[in-house]
Design a protein around this motif. Structure first.
Motif, mmCIF file in Angstrom:
data_model
loop_
_atom_site.group_PDB
_atom_site.id
_atom_site.type_symbol
_atom_site.label_atom_id
_atom_site.label_comp_id
_atom_site.label_asym_id
_atom_site.label_seq_id
_atom_site.Cartn_x
_atom_site.Cartn_y
_atom_site.Cartn_z
ATOM 1 N N ALA A 2 30.771 17.819 1.775
ATOM 2 C CA ALA A 2 31.904 17.700 0.860
ATOM 3 C C ALA A 2 31.485 17.988 -0.577
ATOM 4 O O ALA A 2 32.234 18.599 -1.348
ATOM 5 C CB ALA A 2 32.510 16.301 0.967
ATOM 6 N N SER A 3 30.282 17.549 -0.957
ATOM 7 C CA SER A 3 29.782 17.797 -2.308
ATOM 8 C C SER A 3 29.679 19.285 -2.595
ATOM 9 O O SER A 3 30.070 19.753 -3.674
ATOM 10 C CB SER A 3 28.404 17.151 -2.486
ATOM 11 N N ALA A 22 38.587 15.907 1.836
ATOM 12 C CA ALA A 22 38.568 14.512 2.282
ATOM 13 C C ALA A 22 38.789 14.408 3.785
ATOM 14 O O ALA A 22 38.066 13.693 4.489
ATOM 15 C CB ALA A 22 39.633 13.715 1.536
ATOM 16 N N PHE A 43 33.232 8.218 -2.270
ATOM 17 C CA PHE A 43 32.477 9.199 -3.040
ATOM 18 C C PHE A 43 31.979 8.577 -4.341
ATOM 19 O O PHE A 43 30.809 8.712 -4.709
ATOM 20 C CB PHE A 43 33.347 10.424 -3.329
ATOM 21 N N ARG A 55 33.392 17.698 -9.293
ATOM 22 C CA ARG A 55 33.798 19.110 -9.249
ATOM 23 C C ARG A 55 33.620 19.772 -10.612
ATOM 24 O O ARG A 55 33.188 20.923 -10.706
ATOM 25 C CB ARG A 55 35.246 19.227 -8.777
ATOM 26 N N SER A 95 33.758 10.355 -9.495
ATOM 27 C CA SER A 95 34.887 10.654 -8.614
ATOM 28 C C SER A 95 34.747 12.097 -8.121
ATOM 29 O O SER A 95 34.012 12.893 -8.723
ATOM 30 C CB SER A 95 36.199 10.494 -9.366
ATOM 31 N N PRO A 96 35.425 12.473 -7.033
ATOM 32 C CA PRO A 96 35.387 13.871 -6.593
ATOM 33 C C PRO A 96 35.793 14.841 -7.696
ATOM 34 O O PRO A 96 35.180 15.907 -7.844
ATOM 35 C CB PRO A 96 36.367 13.892 -5.419
ATOM 36 N N SER A 97 36.805 14.484 -8.490
ATOM 37 C CA SER A 97 37.251 15.357 -9.579
ATOM 38 C C SER A 97 36.176 15.504 -10.651
ATOM 39 O O SER A 97 35.935 16.611 -11.155
ATOM 40 C CB SER A 97 38.532 14.814 -10.207
ATOM 41 N N SER A 119 37.842 9.201 -2.080
ATOM 42 C CA SER A 119 37.503 9.062 -3.493
ATOM 43 C C SER A 119 36.727 7.768 -3.756
ATOM 44 O O SER A 119 35.741 7.775 -4.501
ATOM 45 C CB SER A 119 38.784 9.086 -4.336
ATOM 46 N N LEU A 171 33.098 20.770 -3.064
ATOM 47 C CA LEU A 171 33.640 20.457 -4.390
ATOM 48 C C LEU A 171 33.013 21.323 -5.477
ATOM 49 O O LEU A 171 33.708 21.840 -6.364
ATOM 50 C CB LEU A 171 33.404 18.977 -4.720
ATOM 51 N N ILE A 178 40.883 18.870 -2.878
ATOM 52 C CA ILE A 178 40.176 17.618 -2.594
ATOM 53 C C ILE A 178 40.766 16.938 -1.360
ATOM 54 O O ILE A 178 40.043 16.308 -0.579
ATOM 55 C CB ILE A 178 40.226 16.694 -3.824
#
Length: 287
Positions: free
Chosen positions: A66-67, A82, A97, A109, A104-106, A94, A70, A78
């Motif tokens: 997932a990383s 997920a 993560f 990214r 956070s994922p955002s 989220s 992103l 996202i």
């Protein structure tokens, strides 16, 4: 066979299974069956070797994929990432993560903290048997390349990779799908002071590289004889294949080394395939 080696083989078998079946439901019962060991004992054996539980290993391996999604696949949402990571909702993804990577994922990214990220993956599955299938001698043809130099800590190479990918996408020069991609480590990251480590990230490109804000410039990988070994799987274990070339193959080969570092030809990429499917040709320049 020693008890320790027997356990290592079981752990290696389970880690390989997890890496090859990330999209399937994976239970302790299933992993114990793969290991041919009672679930009441295997989870303790696994943790004693790896430092984390099997379920934690499964989640961290999915989070690793997932990383990369992103960081390098901005076109993927996202939400899709997920669900691919087997979370029931983007919110649950989220939370997990952020708990794992402190971003956070955002946030990841936009500005991934790779140094901290690497610290979550410092466990290393055991190596059992030889993973070298074949070593060939070939003549490498000279390659004109566009390159970006990474100088500094090895764990921050992915920051520089992201810049090179952005340059490729923005300019249309050295497109990923139509060009060869190479990496050139000028020393061993395991023994070089981080401030002295240099790693060039390259893509084939003819002609001069226009001035740009990324630091990408023209370069050359020279022609010459090379021994080639193909590394299969995660780049985290690529040093095992390199050390095999230097420690075992080279002394028995009768060959002498040229004055150019070993280099990698990436046949696919971690944001395109799962780590277990990565293929990297390692070139050892010889006279």
């Amino acid at each position: 066979m020693s008890v320790n080696k027997h356990h290592e083989e079981r752990i290696k078998r389970v880690c390989d299974y997890i890496n090859n079946h990330l999209d399937e439901d994976i239970s302790l019962e299933k992993l114990s069956a793969i290991a041919i060991c009672s679930k009441y004992h295997f989870h303790r054996i696994f943790k004693s070797f790896m430092g984390i539980s099997t379920i934690q290993f499964v989640q961290l391996t999915r989070m690793k994929r997932a990383s990369f999604r992103l960081a390098f696949e901005s076109e993927q949402s996202i939400i899709d990432i997920a669900y691919e990571a087997h979370f029931e909702s983007p919110e649950a993804f989220s939370r997990a993560f952020r708990r794992t990577f402190k971003q956070s994922p955002s946030q990841f990214r936009i500005n991934p903290e790779w140094h901290s990220w690497h610290s979550k993956y410092e466990f290393k599955p055991p190596i059992v048997g030889e993973n070298i299938v074949d070593i060939k001698i070939t003549h490498f043809e000279e390659k004109n390349v566009a390159l970006i130099e990474h100088k500094g800590h090895p764990k921050l190479v992915l920051d520089t990779v992201a810049k090179f990918i952005s340059w490729r996408k923005e300019t249309g020069l050295s497109p990923i799908k139509k060009s060869d991609s190479f990496g050139i480590p000028y020393s061993d990251p395991n023994t070089t002071p981080s401030e002295e480590f240099r790693f060039d990230i390259c893509g084939t490109h003819n002609g001069e590289v226009p001035d740009n804000n990324y630091g990408v410039k023209s370069g050359l990988i020279p022609s010459g004889r090379c021994a080639v070994a193909q590394h299969k799987g995660s780049h985290d274990q690529i040093s095992d294949t390199i050390y095999y070339l230097y420690r075992q193959w080279l002394p028995d080969s009768g060959e002498d080394l040229r004055d150019f570092p070993c280099f990698f030809h990436y046949l696919n990429f971690v944001h395109e395939v799962d780590e277990c499917e990565l293929l990297t040709d390692i070139y050892l320049p010889i006279k």
